[in-house]
Design an enzyme around this catalytic site. Structure first.
Site, short mmCIF file in Angstrom:
data_model
loop_
_atom_site.label_atom_id
_atom_site.label_comp_id
_atom_site.label_asym_id
_atom_site.label_seq_id
_atom_site.Cartn_x
_atom_site.Cartn_y
_atom_site.Cartn_z
CB CYS A 1 -0.99 -0.04 1.16
SG CYS A 1 -2.33 1.19 1.01
CG HIS B 1 -4.01 -3.52 2.63
ND1 HIS B 1 -3.07 -3.14 3.54
CD2 HIS B 1 -4.60 -2.39 2.17
CE1 HIS B 1 -3.08 -1.83 3.65
NE2 HIS B 1 -3.99 -1.34 2.83
CD GLU C 1 -2.24 -6.40 5.05
OE1 GLU C 1 -2.50 -5.24 5.40
OE2 GLU C 1 -1.65 -6.68 3.98
#
Length: 193
Positions: A77, A175, A177
């Site tokens: 990001c 992202h 994650e």
């Protein structure tokens, strides 16, 4: 394997750490240059505003260290955006790893882009076992245009880079994650590079 998540006060680091644990690895949070240099893999996260994040990097000397790293480095990001030459956000000079400037969306779209979008034109070992048009999770108001270093792209009013790669440096605008199984696979691919 030693995995270091750079902890410079501008990252969503706990969710990245948990995602790495789910893959069976442990990660260390650190802003110690020596520890970062000794890592096998380095993750450079970023959440927040570019100029203040860059200021934090400079205060800890990481602005000169990160571009010199030789092991695989993954910017996430804002981390990816700071690896570019410049970002319009806060009129900020970046680390000049990726040869592009980051621009603000102004193509009649709602800003920030928040939510799921498809990735395509996948061209990196980062996307091993990931199929075209998979959905990934994004939250951003600024984007990197398509360049020679683009290894994945999405469209939001305009086609833009959702991943960049140059030598040992990788960057994802999304992202991993927070991108469910697809993101987990991408993180796993990075850790196995």
């Amino acid at each position: 394997m030693k995995i270091v998540i750079i902890n410079y006060g501008a990252g969503n680091i706990q969710s990245i750490k948990f995602a790495i644990q789910r893959l069976g690895y442990e990660a260390v949070l650190s802003n110690d240059p020596e520890e970062i240099q000794q890592a096998d893999k380095v993750i450079f996260p970023g959440v927040g505003e570019a100029s203040s994040a860059m200021q934090k990097l400079k205060e800890s000397g990481l602005d000169t260290l990160v571009p010199k790293l030789k092991q695989p480095v993954l910017g996430i990001c804002l981390g990816m955006q700071l690896m570019c030459n410049y970002t319009e956000e806060g009129d900020t000079r970046g680390l000049a790893i990726f040869d592009t400037n980051v621009l603000r969306f102004n193509h009649g779209v709602k800003v920030p882009q928040i939510g799921w979008n498809q990735i395509e034109e996948l061209k990196s070992p980062l996307f091993k076992d990931v199929t075209e048009k998979e959905y990934i999770y994004l939250v951003h108001s600024y984007y990197a245009p398509i360049t020679e270093e683009t290894v994945a792209q999405s469209t939001y009013g305009i086609a833009y880079s959702t991943a960049l790669q140059k030598n040992n440096f990788y960057g994802t605008q999304f992202h991993p994650e927070k991108s469910s199984d697809v993101g987990e696979q991408i993180l796993k691919n990075f850790l196995e590079l």
